[in-house]
Design an enzyme around this catalytic site. Structure first.
Site, PDB file in Angstrom:
ATOM      1  N   SER A 158       3.747 -37.799  11.948  1.00  0.00           N
ATOM      2  CA  SER A 158       2.813 -37.255  12.937  1.00  0.00           C
ATOM      3  C   SER A 158       3.605 -37.019  14.206  1.00  0.00           C
ATOM      4  O   SER A 158       4.712 -37.552  14.362  1.00  0.00           O
ATOM      5  CB  SER A 158       1.715 -38.293  13.200  1.00  0.00           C
ATOM      6  OG  SER A 158       1.010 -38.001  14.387  1.00  0.00           O
ATOM      7  N   TYR A 171      -1.379 -46.712  14.452  1.00  0.00           N
ATOM      8  CA  TYR A 171      -1.021 -45.459  13.756  1.00  0.00           C
ATOM      9  C   TYR A 171       0.380 -45.025  14.177  1.00  0.00           C
ATOM     10  O   TYR A 171       1.237 -44.691  13.346  1.00  0.00           O
ATOM     11  CB  TYR A 171      -2.063 -44.403  14.137  1.00  0.00           C
ATOM     12  CG  TYR A 171      -1.936 -43.057  13.465  1.00  0.00           C
ATOM     13  CD1 TYR A 171      -2.530 -42.806  12.227  1.00  0.00           C
ATOM     14  CD2 TYR A 171      -1.261 -42.005  14.089  1.00  0.00           C
ATOM     15  CE1 TYR A 171      -2.442 -41.555  11.630  1.00  0.00           C
ATOM     16  CE2 TYR A 171      -1.171 -40.754  13.500  1.00  0.00           C
ATOM     17  CZ  TYR A 171      -1.761 -40.533  12.274  1.00  0.00           C
ATOM     18  OH  TYR A 171      -1.672 -39.283  11.689  1.00  0.00           O
TER      19      TYR A 171
HETATM   20  N1  LIG Z   1      -5.204 -34.303  10.718  1.00  0.00           N
HETATM   21  C1  LIG Z   1      -4.308 -34.505  11.660  1.00  0.00           C
HETATM   22  O1  LIG Z   1      -4.486 -34.134  12.834  1.00  0.00           O
HETATM   23  C2  LIG Z   1      -2.982 -35.152  11.339  1.00  0.00           C
HETATM   24  C3  LIG Z   1      -1.954 -35.052  12.283  1.00  0.00           C
HETATM   25  C4  LIG Z   1      -0.725 -35.641  12.007  1.00  0.00           C
HETATM   26  C5  LIG Z   1      -0.538 -36.295  10.801  1.00  0.00           C
HETATM   27  N2  LIG Z   1      -1.565 -36.390   9.925  1.00  0.00           N
HETATM   28  C6  LIG Z   1      -1.304 -37.077   8.654  1.00  0.00           C
HETATM   29  O2  LIG Z   1      -1.501 -36.172   7.595  1.00  0.00           O
HETATM   30  C7  LIG Z   1      -1.814 -36.884   6.391  1.00  0.00           C
HETATM   31  C8  LIG Z   1      -2.996 -36.219   5.693  1.00  0.00           C
HETATM   32  O3  LIG Z   1      -4.155 -36.362   6.490  1.00  0.00           O
HETATM   33  P1  LIG Z   1      -5.324 -35.256   6.555  1.00  0.00           P
HETATM   34  O4  LIG Z   1      -5.287 -34.672   7.908  1.00  0.00           O
HETATM   35  O5  LIG Z   1      -5.235 -34.352   5.371  1.00  0.00           O
HETATM   36  O6  LIG Z   1      -6.637 -36.187   6.471  1.00  0.00           O
HETATM   37  P2  LIG Z   1      -7.607 -36.523   5.230  1.00  0.00           P
HETATM   38  O7  LIG Z   1      -8.351 -37.741   5.620  1.00  0.00           O
HETATM   39  O8  LIG Z   1      -8.393 -35.319   4.850  1.00  0.00           O
HETATM   40  O9  LIG Z   1      -6.605 -36.814   4.025  1.00  0.00           O
HETATM   41  C9  LIG Z   1      -6.050 -38.081   3.768  1.00  0.00           C
HETATM   42  C10 LIG Z   1      -6.209 -38.363   2.277  1.00  0.00           C
HETATM   43  O10 LIG Z   1      -5.577 -39.609   1.990  1.00  0.00           O
HETATM   44  C11 LIG Z   1      -6.438 -40.356   1.158  1.00  0.00           C
HETATM   45  N3  LIG Z   1      -6.145 -41.783   1.321  1.00  0.00           N
HETATM   46  C12 LIG Z   1      -6.394 -42.561   2.399  1.00  0.00           C
HETATM   47  N4  LIG Z   1      -6.040 -43.824   2.150  1.00  0.00           N
HETATM   48  C13 LIG Z   1      -5.522 -43.848   0.896  1.00  0.00           C
HETATM   49  C14 LIG Z   1      -4.973 -44.885   0.091  1.00  0.00           C
HETATM   50  N5  LIG Z   1      -4.918 -46.151   0.512  1.00  0.00           N
HETATM   51  N6  LIG Z   1      -4.514 -44.546  -1.136  1.00  0.00           N
HETATM   52  C15 LIG Z   1      -4.593 -43.278  -1.586  1.00  0.00           C
HETATM   53  N7  LIG Z   1      -5.123 -42.266  -0.869  1.00  0.00           N
HETATM   54  C16 LIG Z   1      -5.573 -42.555   0.364  1.00  0.00           C
HETATM   55  C17 LIG Z   1      -7.838 -39.981   1.620  1.00  0.00           C
HETATM   56  O11 LIG Z   1      -8.831 -40.296   0.665  1.00  0.00           O
HETATM   57  C18 LIG Z   1      -7.684 -38.489   1.884  1.00  0.00           C
HETATM   58  O12 LIG Z   1      -7.935 -37.716   0.740  1.00  0.00           O
HETATM   59  C19 LIG Z   1      -2.048 -38.323   6.830  1.00  0.00           C
HETATM   60  O13 LIG Z   1      -0.887 -39.091   6.558  1.00  0.00           O
HETATM   61  C20 LIG Z   1      -2.242 -38.210   8.321  1.00  0.00           C
HETATM   62  O14 LIG Z   1      -1.919 -39.398   9.011  1.00  0.00           O
HETATM   63  C21 LIG Z   1      -2.783 -35.836  10.162  1.00  0.00           C
END
Ligand SMILES: NC(=O)c1ccc[n+]([C@@H]2O[C@H](COP(=O)([O-])OP(=O)(O)OC[C@H]3O[C@@H](n4cnc5c(N)ncnc54)[C@H](O)[C@@H]3O)[C@@H](O)[C@H]2O)c1
Length: 279
Positions: A158, A171
């Site tokens: 991130s 985080y």
């Molecule tokens: N959305 C943002 O602004 C953003 C920004 C920077 C980084 N990220 C990172 O991107 C990645 C994806 O996030 P996203 O934005 O698609 O959100 P999201 O919540 O839609 O996707 C995350 C997925 O991970 C799954 N998950 C969570 N805990 C889990 C576990 N213990 N075991 C298996 N699966 C698990 C969830 O069920 C979900 O499908 C994450 O690592 C998040 O930290 C997101």
């Protein structure tokens, strides 16, 4: 023309929705077969903010990958559970025959000032966003070394893996932690031609930011936070004039790092961040 992932298999965690599904589809469009896992269940400390994915959502990822005429093995698995994750990976490997790309994407977000975070919030965050990434790499690496075909491993960090951000200390700690893991693995796996990198997105338009917890972070003290009120906060993170970017923007970076076009790129922290890091 052959796709950029023709003949390759990608293992993706958190693949039921959001960025993980987008990565599965983008890599499949370019010819990859997919091993997909997701928790498909909630985690108590996340529930006050937003729900995690469901089995139906994982089934929808399967449907969409198969519609591209690619194979996919999808399993419900929690990245915190090493044995469960290993058996999901092993089933995928047995069916698809190899793994070339690993995308440790599963993650959670919860909120609070550092000293107000509960022990449970801290523990769940480190367990999923740091230890879960370690587990994801750990279950796949022996098979990749054994196959001796090289490969590409990437961790979704991130912008919070490169700088401090208020209200998400746990985080930020986990997302910095996986940078250390990446840098170490890049050294350990270089001799095996396995590349390891981190990707650092700014806000991405998924439920992880489109929820009241994030809106409240951007309008502290407001009893009725909303997306509209949070908009100046979202915008303030980036130098380019956008509040957030799309999952496909991250998927294109994943595709590049997975492809042979990036064959000499390893140990890199790659921002895809609308200029958030330089701000
Ligand atoms: N959305 C943002 O602004 C953003 C920004 C920077 C980084 N990220 C990172 O991107 C990645 C994806 O996030 P996203 O934005 O698609 O959100 P999201 O919540 O839609 O996707 C995350 C997925 O991970 C799954 N998950 C969570 N805990 C889990 C576990 N213990 N075991 C298996 N699966 C698990 C969830 O069920 C979900 O499908 C994450 O690592 C998040 O930290 C997101």
């Amino acid at each position: 023309m052959a796709g950029r992932m023709e003949g390759k298999v990608a293992f993706i965690t958190g693949a039921a929705r959001g960025q993980g599904r987008s990565h599965a589809l983008r890599l499949a469009q370019e010819g990859a077969d997919i091993i997909a896992v997701d928790i498909c269940a909630d985690i108590d400390t996340v529930t006050p903010y937003y729900p995690l994915a469901t089995e139906d959502e994982l089934a929808e990822t399967v449907r969409q990958v198969e519609a591209l005429d690619r194979r996919i093995v999808a399993r419900k698995a929690d990245v915190r559970d090493l044995a469960g994750l290993q058996s999901a990976f092993d089933e995928g490997l047995a069916q698809l025959g190899q793994v070339d790309t690993v995308v440790a994407n599963a993650g959670i977000a919860t909120y609070g000032k550092a000293w107000e975070l509960s022990g449970e919030q801290w523990k769940d965050m480190i367990d999923v966003n740091l230890t879960g990434v370690f587990h994801t790499a750990k279950v796949a690496i022996p098979a990749m070394i054994e196959a001796d075909r090289g490969g590409s491993i990437m961790f979704t960090s991130s912008i919070g893996g490169l700088k401090g951000i208020q209200h998400v200390a746990h985080y930020v700690s986990a997302k910095h932690g996986i940078v250390g893991l990446m840098r170490t693995l890049a050294n350990e796996l270089g001799p095996h031609r396995i590349r390891v990198n981190t990707i650092h997105p700014t806000n991405v338009d998924t439920i992880m930011i489109q929820n009241p917890g994030t809106y409240a972070m951007f309008s502290p003290g407001d009893p009725e936070p909303s997306q509209e009120k949070a908009m100046p906060g979202f915008m303030s993170l980036n130098t380019l004039p956008v509040p957030w970017i799309e999952s496909t923007d991250i998927s294109n970076a994943v595709l590049w790092l997975a492809s042979d076009e990036a064959r000499y790129v390893t140990g890199v922290t790659l921002p895809v961040d609308a200029g958030a890091y330089v701000k």
